[in-house]
Every structure is written in structure tokens, then in C-alpha cells.
Design a protein around this motif. Sequence first.
Motif, PDB file in Angstrom:
ATOM      1  N   LEU A 254       0.836  -1.212   0.000  1.00  0.00           N
ATOM      2  CA  LEU A 254       0.000   0.000   0.000  1.00  0.00           C
ATOM      3  C   LEU A 254       0.863   1.251   0.000  1.00  0.00           C
ATOM      4  O   LEU A 254       0.603   2.204  -0.722  1.00  0.00           O
ATOM      5  CB  LEU A 254      -0.905   0.021   1.236  1.00  0.00           C
ATOM      6  CG  LEU A 254      -2.280  -0.620   1.120  1.00  0.00           C
ATOM      7  CD1 LEU A 254      -3.000  -0.539   2.460  1.00  0.00           C
ATOM      8  CD2 LEU A 254      -3.113   0.045   0.039  1.00  0.00           C
ATOM      9  N   GLY A 255       1.918   1.231   0.826  1.00  0.00           N
ATOM     10  CA  GLY A 255       2.827   2.383   0.919  1.00  0.00           C
ATOM     11  C   GLY A 255       3.516   2.646  -0.414  1.00  0.00           C
ATOM     12  O   GLY A 255       3.609   3.799  -0.863  1.00  0.00           O
TER      13      GLY A 255
ATOM     14  N   GLY B 292       1.422   9.274  -5.818  1.00  0.00           N
ATOM     15  CA  GLY B 292       1.824  10.624  -5.431  1.00  0.00           C
ATOM     16  C   GLY B 292       2.721  11.271  -6.482  1.00  0.00           C
ATOM     17  O   GLY B 292       2.591  12.463  -6.777  1.00  0.00           O
ATOM     18  N   ARG B 293       3.630  10.472  -7.063  1.00  0.00           N
ATOM     19  CA  ARG B 293       4.527  11.004  -8.097  1.00  0.00           C
ATOM     20  C   ARG B 293       3.742  11.385  -9.359  1.00  0.00           C
ATOM     21  O   ARG B 293       4.003  12.418  -9.980  1.00  0.00           O
ATOM     22  CB  ARG B 293       5.616   9.970  -8.429  1.00  0.00           C
ATOM     23  CG  ARG B 293       6.818  10.113  -7.494  1.00  0.00           C
ATOM     24  CD  ARG B 293       7.694   8.872  -7.449  1.00  0.00           C
ATOM     25  NE  ARG B 293       8.210   8.467  -8.741  1.00  0.00           N
ATOM     26  CZ  ARG B 293       8.880   7.312  -8.943  1.00  0.00           C
ATOM     27  NH1 ARG B 293       9.081   6.486  -7.930  1.00  0.00           N
ATOM     28  NH2 ARG B 293       9.337   7.016 -10.129  1.00  0.00           N
ATOM     29  N   VAL B 294       2.760  10.555  -9.724  1.00  0.00           N
ATOM     30  CA  VAL B 294       1.919  10.876 -10.889  1.00  0.00           C
ATOM     31  C   VAL B 294       1.170  12.187 -10.623  1.00  0.00           C
ATOM     32  O   VAL B 294       1.122  13.073 -11.481  1.00  0.00           O
ATOM     33  CB  VAL B 294       0.914   9.724 -11.175  1.00  0.00           C
ATOM     34  CG1 VAL B 294      -0.086  10.135 -12.252  1.00  0.00           C
ATOM     35  CG2 VAL B 294       1.659   8.466 -11.608  1.00  0.00           C
ATOM     36  N   ASN B 295       0.609  12.311  -9.417  1.00  0.00           N
ATOM     37  CA  ASN B 295      -0.142  13.527  -9.067  1.00  0.00           C
ATOM     38  C   ASN B 295       0.751  14.766  -9.104  1.00  0.00           C
ATOM     39  O   ASN B 295       0.320  15.837  -9.538  1.00  0.00           O
ATOM     40  CB  ASN B 295      -0.762  13.393  -7.668  1.00  0.00           C
ATOM     41  CG  ASN B 295      -1.927  12.411  -7.654  1.00  0.00           C
ATOM     42  OD1 ASN B 295      -2.514  12.125  -8.693  1.00  0.00           O
ATOM     43  ND2 ASN B 295      -2.258  11.896  -6.489  1.00  0.00           N
TER      44      ASN B 295
ATOM     45  N   GLN C  29      -2.495  -4.150 -10.973  1.00  0.00           N
ATOM     46  CA  GLN C  29      -2.666  -5.434 -10.265  1.00  0.00           C
ATOM     47  C   GLN C  29      -3.082  -5.190  -8.810  1.00  0.00           C
ATOM     48  O   GLN C  29      -3.924  -5.905  -8.265  1.00  0.00           O
ATOM     49  CB  GLN C  29      -1.373  -6.250 -10.326  1.00  0.00           C
ATOM     50  CG  GLN C  29      -1.132  -6.871 -11.702  1.00  0.00           C
ATOM     51  CD  GLN C  29       0.310  -7.295 -11.916  1.00  0.00           C
ATOM     52  OE1 GLN C  29       1.135  -7.211 -11.009  1.00  0.00           O
ATOM     53  NE2 GLN C  29       0.629  -7.741 -13.121  1.00  0.00           N
ATOM     54  N   SER C  30      -2.490  -4.153  -8.194  1.00  0.00           N
ATOM     55  CA  SER C  30      -2.851  -3.820  -6.808  1.00  0.00           C
ATOM     56  C   SER C  30      -4.316  -3.403  -6.717  1.00  0.00           C
ATOM     57  O   SER C  30      -5.016  -3.751  -5.767  1.00  0.00           O
ATOM     58  CB  SER C  30      -1.966  -2.691  -6.270  1.00  0.00           C
ATOM     59  OG  SER C  30      -0.622  -3.099  -6.219  1.00  0.00           O
ATOM     60  N   THR C  31      -4.783  -2.644  -7.730  1.00  0.00           N
ATOM     61  CA  THR C  31      -6.188  -2.211  -7.756  1.00  0.00           C
ATOM     62  C   THR C  31      -7.116  -3.428  -7.770  1.00  0.00           C
ATOM     63  O   THR C  31      -8.140  -3.459  -7.078  1.00  0.00           O
ATOM     64  CB  THR C  31      -6.462  -1.317  -8.990  1.00  0.00           C
ATOM     65  OG1 THR C  31      -5.552  -0.216  -8.968  1.00  0.00           O
ATOM     66  CG2 THR C  31      -7.887  -0.794  -9.001  1.00  0.00           C
ATOM     67  N   ASN C  32      -6.743  -4.448  -8.549  1.00  0.00           N
ATOM     68  CA  ASN C  32      -7.556  -5.678  -8.629  1.00  0.00           C
ATOM     69  C   ASN C  32      -7.662  -6.370  -7.281  1.00  0.00           C
ATOM     70  O   ASN C  32      -8.611  -7.112  -7.032  1.00  0.00           O
ATOM     71  CB  ASN C  32      -6.951  -6.668  -9.633  1.00  0.00           C
ATOM     72  CG  ASN C  32      -7.043  -6.169 -11.059  1.00  0.00           C
ATOM     73  OD1 ASN C  32      -7.871  -5.322 -11.356  1.00  0.00           O
ATOM     74  ND2 ASN C  32      -6.189  -6.679 -11.932  1.00  0.00           N
TER      75      ASN C  32
ATOM     76  N   ALA D 212     -10.105   1.600  -7.328  1.00  0.00           N
ATOM     77  CA  ALA D 212      -9.030   2.538  -7.676  1.00  0.00           C
ATOM     78  C   ALA D 212      -8.974   3.692  -6.678  1.00  0.00           C
ATOM     79  O   ALA D 212      -7.895   4.099  -6.231  1.00  0.00           O
ATOM     80  CB  ALA D 212      -9.238   3.064  -9.099  1.00  0.00           C
ATOM     81  N   LEU D 213     -10.147   4.223  -6.303  1.00  0.00           N
ATOM     82  CA  LEU D 213     -10.184   5.346  -5.357  1.00  0.00           C
ATOM     83  C   LEU D 213      -9.689   4.917  -3.978  1.00  0.00           C
ATOM     84  O   LEU D 213      -9.050   5.700  -3.269  1.00  0.00           O
ATOM     85  CB  LEU D 213     -11.613   5.906  -5.262  1.00  0.00           C
ATOM     86  CG  LEU D 213     -12.118   6.637  -6.513  1.00  0.00           C
ATOM     87  CD1 LEU D 213     -13.605   6.956  -6.384  1.00  0.00           C
ATOM     88  CD2 LEU D 213     -11.324   7.914  -6.770  1.00  0.00           C
ATOM     89  N   ALA D 214      -9.994   3.677  -3.584  1.00  0.00           N
ATOM     90  CA  ALA D 214      -9.506   3.166  -2.290  1.00  0.00           C
ATOM     91  C   ALA D 214      -7.979   3.117  -2.296  1.00  0.00           C
ATOM     92  O   ALA D 214      -7.323   3.556  -1.343  1.00  0.00           O
ATOM     93  CB  ALA D 214     -10.094   1.781  -2.016  1.00  0.00           C
ATOM     94  N   LEU D 215      -7.398   2.616  -3.407  1.00  0.00           N
ATOM     95  CA  LEU D 215      -5.935   2.551  -3.502  1.00  0.00           C
ATOM     96  C   LEU D 215      -5.340   3.957  -3.483  1.00  0.00           C
ATOM     97  O   LEU D 215      -4.315   4.208  -2.837  1.00  0.00           O
ATOM     98  CB  LEU D 215      -5.520   1.812  -4.783  1.00  0.00           C
ATOM     99  CG  LEU D 215      -4.016   1.543  -4.937  1.00  0.00           C
ATOM    100  CD1 LEU D 215      -3.524   0.560  -3.870  1.00  0.00           C
ATOM    101  CD2 LEU D 215      -3.682   0.983  -6.322  1.00  0.00           C
ATOM    102  N   MET D 216      -5.986   4.898  -4.179  1.00  0.00           N
ATOM    103  CA  MET D 216      -5.497   6.277  -4.205  1.00  0.00           C
ATOM    104  C   MET D 216      -5.553   6.906  -2.808  1.00  0.00           C
ATOM    105  O   MET D 216      -4.773   7.795  -2.484  1.00  0.00           O
ATOM    106  CB  MET D 216      -6.327   7.108  -5.200  1.00  0.00           C
ATOM    107  CG  MET D 216      -6.016   6.778  -6.653  1.00  0.00           C
ATOM    108  SD  MET D 216      -7.308   7.295  -7.821  1.00  0.00           S
ATOM    109  CE  MET D 216      -7.107   9.071  -7.808  1.00  0.00           C
ATOM    110  N   ALA D 217      -6.489   6.433  -1.979  1.00  0.00           N
ATOM    111  CA  ALA D 217      -6.610   6.956  -0.615  1.00  0.00           C
ATOM    112  C   ALA D 217      -5.709   6.198   0.361  1.00  0.00           C
ATOM    113  O   ALA D 217      -5.693   6.507   1.554  1.00  0.00           O
ATOM    114  CB  ALA D 217      -8.068   6.867  -0.164  1.00  0.00           C
ATOM    115  N   GLY D 218      -4.977   5.190  -0.150  1.00  0.00           N
ATOM    116  CA  GLY D 218      -4.055   4.438   0.711  1.00  0.00           C
ATOM    117  C   GLY D 218      -4.734   3.356   1.536  1.00  0.00           C
ATOM    118  O   GLY D 218      -4.227   2.954   2.580  1.00  0.00           O
TER     119      GLY D 218
END
Length: 337
Positions: free
Chosen positions: A11-12, A19-22, A228-231, A283-289
Motif C-alpha cells: 500500500l505504501g 503521489g509522483r503521478v499527481n 494489479q494492486s487495484t484488482n 481505484a479510489l480506495a488505492l489512491m486513498a491508501g
Amino acid sequence: MAHSQLTADELGAAHRLIGRVNQVFASKVVGQDDLRRALVATLLASGHILLESVPGLAKTTAAQTLASAVSGSFHRIQCTPDLMPNDIVGTQIFNYTTGELTTQLGPVHANLVLLDEINRSSAKTQSAMLEAMQERQTSIGGQVYPVPNPFMVLATQNPIEEEGTYVLPEAQMDRFLIKEVLTYPSTEQEVKILDGIADGTLVASGAAPRTDASLEPISLDDVRSLQQSTNRIFVHDSLKRYIVDVINTTRGQGPSPVARLADDVRVGASPRGAIALMRVAQALALMAGRAYVVPDDIVLLRHSVLRHRIVRSYDAIAGGVTPEELIDAAFDAVTVP
């Protein structure tokens, strides 16, 4: 196959990459936070996005910036009524000196493809593009050529110019994970844009964005890892039921049907709409960590995920009822778990 839940380390790592993409995005596109969130969520969920706005709201810049933020190849296709399927997917060229046919791949073979003014291209060309989007491959001269991985299409359409446009059929609209409607920047943001143009930190539309050397883009391997992490983001059964109940409500059914929806909606959201709600929530959950989906993840981009999947009745259109109002009515009718 059940996926194991993401570890704190995974997750980290994902959070740092996003964060880098943002950061790269924020350095080149002023404001448009909703657009950035929609683009990144679409990329993580391995989907495609339809952008609707008047010209000049940084759609091309945003697409180029996203491509540079993930080290991906980028092609822009300007749709016109005379654009042919071969112009998009590629063609076979006869070489007179060798007497052989060689295949020249078209501009759709890139990691990020911007399809500008998709509603200006003919139905035949739109369907060729949709084959690439859905099957992730193109057929040229009987041969199948896979598109690169990751592959994301950003299609734009102008809502005000109807002259010389071909409306996208509902079945084709449904192929887009998200339809984002862009709005004008605030006064402060517009002043900031002019400041950036004046001091050279931003470039005017049409020029490739210059990426600050200190901003490190992520690699395509990183993107595949994030997808893959999103899945693997966990979605509880009660939340899956919640999504299905909302989708059924848009069809005039569901646990507590809304009388108004039965009158105002000609065709409700399809099962693809339910899948899209879940994928975007992951995807939003992953973006929120987070390694799991919460109800807010499902609600946050509900308009973007469903506005193009609901066909309003003629009375609703005549009465000025918006798709967003109908989506809110469906969500209000279903109890949040």
C-alpha cells in the motif's frame, strides 16, 4: 481466483507511485483536480475515459502530461468525417522493390491515445476504435496485433457543436469506464494559468509539456503493478450488494423502486455499470491508501461512472431532468450498508 489482501508495504509503495503521478500532473495542469482524479482512477482500473467539454480546457495537455507521468507513448488522433478505420489501426503497404506487403501500425498502438472529437468520426471509424478498446487488439490484413500494455483511450467530445457530428450510440458510450464533464477553471486558477504562461513554467496548448527534472515519472512496470494492486483491493459482499441494488434502482427495480425513475429513465445502467462502479471504487480506495473499499468510494464518482449509461425518456429530456439528478435519486433510495 481470490486475491490476497494488500500488505502495508505494498500500500505504501502504491501510494508513493500515485503521489509522483499527481505531482507531475499538478506541475503542468492548473486546477482540474476532478479531471486528474478521474484520469488516474481510470488508469488504475485499466479503463478508458470520455471527456466532454468546450475547447480549450487543457484536455490535450492533461493527456500528454499523464503519458509523461507514466513514461508511456502518446498519440493524438484528430477525428474528422473522412477519417478511415485504417488511419487509426494501421494498414498494409506494398513494397514494389521487394514485392512484399509490410504492415504499418496506426496511431492507436500507443500506451495513451487521445481521440479528439470522437463524435466527428463516422460510425465505421468509431467501431474500429472500439474494437481496439474492448479487445485490446487490432486486425490488419487478417493478422491480429495486440495494443501495448498498459493501454488507455481518452476520447473527447464537444457538447455544443452539433454540426457535422455523429452521436455515439449508447452501446459504444457504455465501453467508457468514466465520462467526465469538465468545467471552466475558477478566476484564481485562470490567473495562475496566465502567470505560468508568462513565466514559462506552463506551456500554451499544443506544445508538449516540459517535465521538471526533479519530478520523477513512474515506469510502465509501475503502472502494471498499480493495476494489479487495484484488482486486489477488497470489496465486502455487502458493498457488492449495495452496487447491484443501486444499478437495479436505475432500471426501475431494486429493493425500493423510485416511481419517478420508472417514468424518467428509458434504459437503466447495464451490468457493465455495476462492474465500473466497483472498479472505480477499488481505484479510489488505492489512491486513498486503503486496502479495502468503503461506501464513500462508491459514491464519490457516481456521476462520472453512470451519467453516460442511463438513457432518459423523452419527457425527462424535455423537462430538463439531468442524468445526475436521476443517479442521485437512485443512490438516495438505497440504504448505505
